[in-house]
Design an enzyme around this catalytic site. Structure first.
Site, PDB file in Angstrom:
ATOM      1  N   SER A   9     -27.123 -14.353  62.978  1.00 14.74           N
ATOM      2  CA  SER A   9     -28.404 -13.986  62.357  1.00 14.74           C
ATOM      3  C   SER A   9     -28.316 -12.829  61.374  1.00 14.74           C
ATOM      4  CB  SER A   9     -29.432 -13.649  63.446  1.00 14.74           C
ATOM      5  OG  SER A   9     -28.956 -12.607  64.283  1.00 14.74           O
ATOM      6  N   THR A  76     -21.122 -23.587  59.651  1.00 19.56           N
ATOM      7  CA  THR A  76     -19.935 -22.743  59.540  1.00 19.56           C
ATOM      8  C   THR A  76     -18.762 -23.562  59.010  1.00 19.56           C
ATOM      9  OG1 THR A  76     -20.639 -21.310  61.354  1.00 19.56           O
ATOM     10  CG2 THR A  76     -18.292 -21.324  60.837  1.00 19.56           C
ATOM     11  N   THR A 100     -20.670 -29.195  55.785  1.00 17.91           N
ATOM     12  CA  THR A 100     -20.038 -28.064  55.120  1.00 17.91           C
ATOM     13  C   THR A 100     -20.917 -27.506  54.012  1.00 17.91           C
ATOM     14  OG1 THR A 100     -18.860 -29.626  53.690  1.00 17.91           O
ATOM     15  CG2 THR A 100     -17.693 -28.824  55.646  1.00 17.91           C
ATOM     16  N   HIS A 131     -17.020 -19.846  43.686  1.00 19.27           N
ATOM     17  CA  HIS A 131     -17.843 -19.067  44.612  1.00 19.27           C
ATOM     18  C   HIS A 131     -17.696 -17.573  44.342  1.00 19.27           C
ATOM     19  CE1 HIS A 131     -18.025 -22.846  46.919  1.00 19.27           C
ATOM     20  NE2 HIS A 131     -19.124 -22.341  47.453  1.00 19.27           N
ATOM     21  N   LYS A 135     -16.106 -14.631  49.326  1.00 19.66           N
ATOM     22  CA  LYS A 135     -15.842 -15.823  50.149  1.00 19.66           C
ATOM     23  C   LYS A 135     -14.407 -15.781  50.667  1.00 19.66           C
ATOM     24  CE  LYS A 135     -16.309 -20.856  50.280  1.00 19.66           C
ATOM     25  NZ  LYS A 135     -17.048 -20.799  51.564  1.00 19.66           N
TER      26      LYS A 135
END
Length: 242
Positions: A9, A76, A100, A131, A135
């Protein structure tokens, strides 16, 4: 009202899901799990769980859920073979949706790229993903899903034909080769291109996300759908009916 638990969270996606649920009339964020939280309390407060954590965090969630079944939406990425097998076995006792990429647009990109790969068998395939610079995994889970998808359309074993980079004098490109390239920089939320190249023409299918809310809304849509499904392993295509 559907009670949604957010596993991971405090992460970027967990935070975005919480924000998107603030104005939702059908579901609410009812439980939050991060490091130091208690699984029993967390599970008791929700009808369905959305997981955007880490591979180890996802594994811990699946291990607990095996004895305490609960619908799970898992976003995930970077899961290893053992963790994927754990997910498969856990889906015998609960509904699990694994994707994904939770973008509805990427689901369509996946469908279109499969059709193009199947129809354009003489075309070379190159996949490029971009990205943000934070990442951790490469190629992205989405890029690998797209690569597996186009390889399947041609009855190819991706592990035998995938190329991750090129350097130096490497010789001519092989006919079945599927390249998956990664770029990292700035704050790019996510961009994927699947290109089909032939002599005299080429086609490029592109998808770019400009906000993490795109993925959060997709995950919430999946959670609302999954809560009423039978046990089994699903993906976002099942939710969208495509």
């Amino acid at each position: 009202m559907i009670n949604i638990g957010i596993h991971g969270s405090n992460g970027r996606m967990g935070t975005q899901i919480r924000l998107c649920l603030e104005d939702d009339e059908q579901a609410k964020a009812s439980a939050f799990f991060d490091q130091g939280s208690n699984y029993e309390d967390f599970f008791n407060k929700c009808d369905v769980i959305i997981d955007f954590s880490t591979p180890k965090g996802c594994e811990d969630l699946l291990l607990y859920a095996r004895s305490n079944p609960k619908p799970l939406v898992i976003g995930t990425t970077g899961l290893d073979t053992k963790q994927n097998e754990l997910m498969q076995s856990a889906s015998i006792t609960m509904p699990i949706l694994y994707a994904t990429n939770m973008s509805l647009g990427v689901a369509i990109l996946k469908k279109l790229s499969y059709l193009a790969s199947e129809a354009l068998r003489d075309f070379d395939i190159e996949i490029l993903e971009m990205h943000h610079n934070k990442k951790k995994d490469a190629p992205s889970g989405t890029a690998m899903t797209l690569a597996q998808n186009v390889a399947k359309a041609r009855n190819l074993d991706l592990e035998k034909v995938r190329v991750s980079g090129r350097d130096g004098i490497i010789g001519q490109r092989s006919k079945d080769e599927i390249a998956v390239m990664s770029l990292r920089g700035g704050d790019i939320v996510g961009s994927h291109r699947v290109g089909f190249y032939n002599e005299g023409e080429f086609i490029e299918l592109n998808h770019s996300a400009t906000s993490r809310a795109t993925f959060a809304k997709g995950a919430i849509k999946c959670a609302k759908w999954l809560v009423s499904q039978e046990n089994g392993l699903y993906d976002i295509d099942d939710c969208l009916g495509i």
